[in-house]
Design an enzyme around this catalytic site. Structure first.
Site, PDB file in Angstrom:
ATOM      1  N   ASN A   9       0.851  -1.188   0.000  1.00 38.97           N
ATOM      2  CA  ASN A   9       0.000   0.000   0.000  1.00 38.97           C
ATOM      3  C   ASN A   9       0.890   1.243   0.000  1.00 38.97           C
ATOM      4  OD1 ASN A   9      -1.537   2.268   1.042  1.00 38.97           O
ATOM      5  ND2 ASN A   9      -3.134   0.809   1.598  1.00 38.97           N
ATOM      6  N   ARG A  51      -7.534  12.300   1.437  1.00 39.79           N
ATOM      7  CA  ARG A  51      -6.468  12.726   2.349  1.00 39.79           C
ATOM      8  C   ARG A  51      -5.086  12.263   1.888  1.00 39.79           C
ATOM      9  NH1 ARG A  51      -7.877   9.470   7.838  1.00 39.79           N
ATOM     10  NH2 ARG A  51      -9.879  10.458   7.414  1.00 39.79           N
ATOM     11  N   GLU A  72      -8.787   0.098  -2.726  1.00 36.65           N
ATOM     12  CA  GLU A  72      -9.616   0.080  -1.526  1.00 36.65           C
ATOM     13  C   GLU A  72     -10.598   1.236  -1.605  1.00 36.65           C
ATOM     14  OE1 GLU A  72      -6.715  -1.962   1.832  1.00 36.65           O
ATOM     15  OE2 GLU A  72      -7.022   0.211   1.855  1.00 36.65           O
ATOM     16  N   HIS A 193      -3.351  -5.120   7.827  1.00 36.14           N
ATOM     17  CA  HIS A 193      -3.546  -4.006   8.753  1.00 36.14           C
ATOM     18  C   HIS A 193      -2.612  -4.156   9.951  1.00 36.14           C
ATOM     19  CE1 HIS A 193      -5.705  -0.303   9.725  1.00 36.14           C
ATOM     20  NE2 HIS A 193      -5.473  -0.618  10.979  1.00 36.14           N
TER      21      HIS A 193
END
Length: 243
Positions: A9, A51, A72, A193
């Site tokens: 990511n 963001r 995502e 995560h």
């Protein structure tokens, strides 16, 4: 046991760029570097408030790399339209709250099945692999299977935040059980995560887990080691743990 894939990511490359404006550092350049050092795919999260990743980044990423892109996104009309125009390899539907710093847990698909069904159907019909970001709970996984998704990404944040000991062991057991359930229902099992060099191998050893998606830790570690070496080390520790 099948090889395990590594998705990187690159959201926080865009976070750093946006802190000052301009075009540096470039998320596409970071994606290319990650792929050159062992990543199999690139994840980007297009949030409602933009963001970090922005619409133009999605277009540039699609044009700039040939590896699979995992977008995502929240299950909204706006994001569905963007995904259908972009046609990434995969979309992972995630919960999203404007005030959160990062995703705080899994998507409640059991409570939102009727609302999610048309979104999943539209993406699948467009040839996009759909995954759902879920807590390791049987009811949520069963609903994902009913929705016709191809993959489930298990939320590993609770596991990663637990200190080594009984609580972490309990969370790892939950993840193992959930991974087996996902596979038994005919879906790919992914996980992500909060993973780092210590926790990623504990997930890589689970035979049903075929993909780990990692971002924040590696972007932070890149400040000390460089992005290429950080990704290469993650690949090494994952493969070393895989029987």
């Amino acid at each position: 046991m099948s090889p395990i894939r590594l998705g990187i990511n690159v959201d926080h490359v865009a976070t750093l760029r946006n802190a000052r404006g301009g075009v540096h550092p470039d998320p596409v350049a970071a994606a290319r570097l990650a792929l050159a050092n062992g990543a199999d795919s690139i994840t980007i999260h297009l949030r409602e408030d933009r963001r970090h990743i922005r619409d133009a980044d999605c277009v540039a990423m699609k044009a700039g790399i040939t590896a699979p892109i995992n977008l995502e996104m929240a299950a909204t009309e706006e994001m569905q339209a963007i995904a259908l125009a972009l046609r990434p390899h995969a979309c992972c539907l995630v919960p999203e709250k404007r005030a959160e710093l990062t995703t705080e847990g899994g998507l409640d698909v059991a409570g939102q099945e009727a609302a999610l069904a048309p979104v999943v159907s539209a993406l699948v019909a467009a040839g996009i692999r759909v995954s759902l970001f879920l807590d390791p709970e049987p009811r949520q996984i069963e609903t994902a299977a009913r929705l016709g998704t191809k993959a489930v990404e298990l939320h590993t944040g609770t596991f990663c935040e637990a200190t080594p000991g009984p609580r972490r062991d309990s969370e790892l057991t939950r993840l193992r059980t959930a991974a087996a359930q996902v596979a038994a229902l005919g879906m790919e099992c992914h996980a992500g995560h909060g993973l780092d060099y210590a926790t990623a191998p504990l997930l890589a050893v689970i035979p049903e887990v075929v993909e780990l998606n990692i971002g924040h830790f590696l972007m932070g570690q890149a400040l000390f080691d460089g992005l290429g070496p950080a990704v290469a080390r993650m690949r090494q520790v994952m493969e070393a743990a895989r029987p």
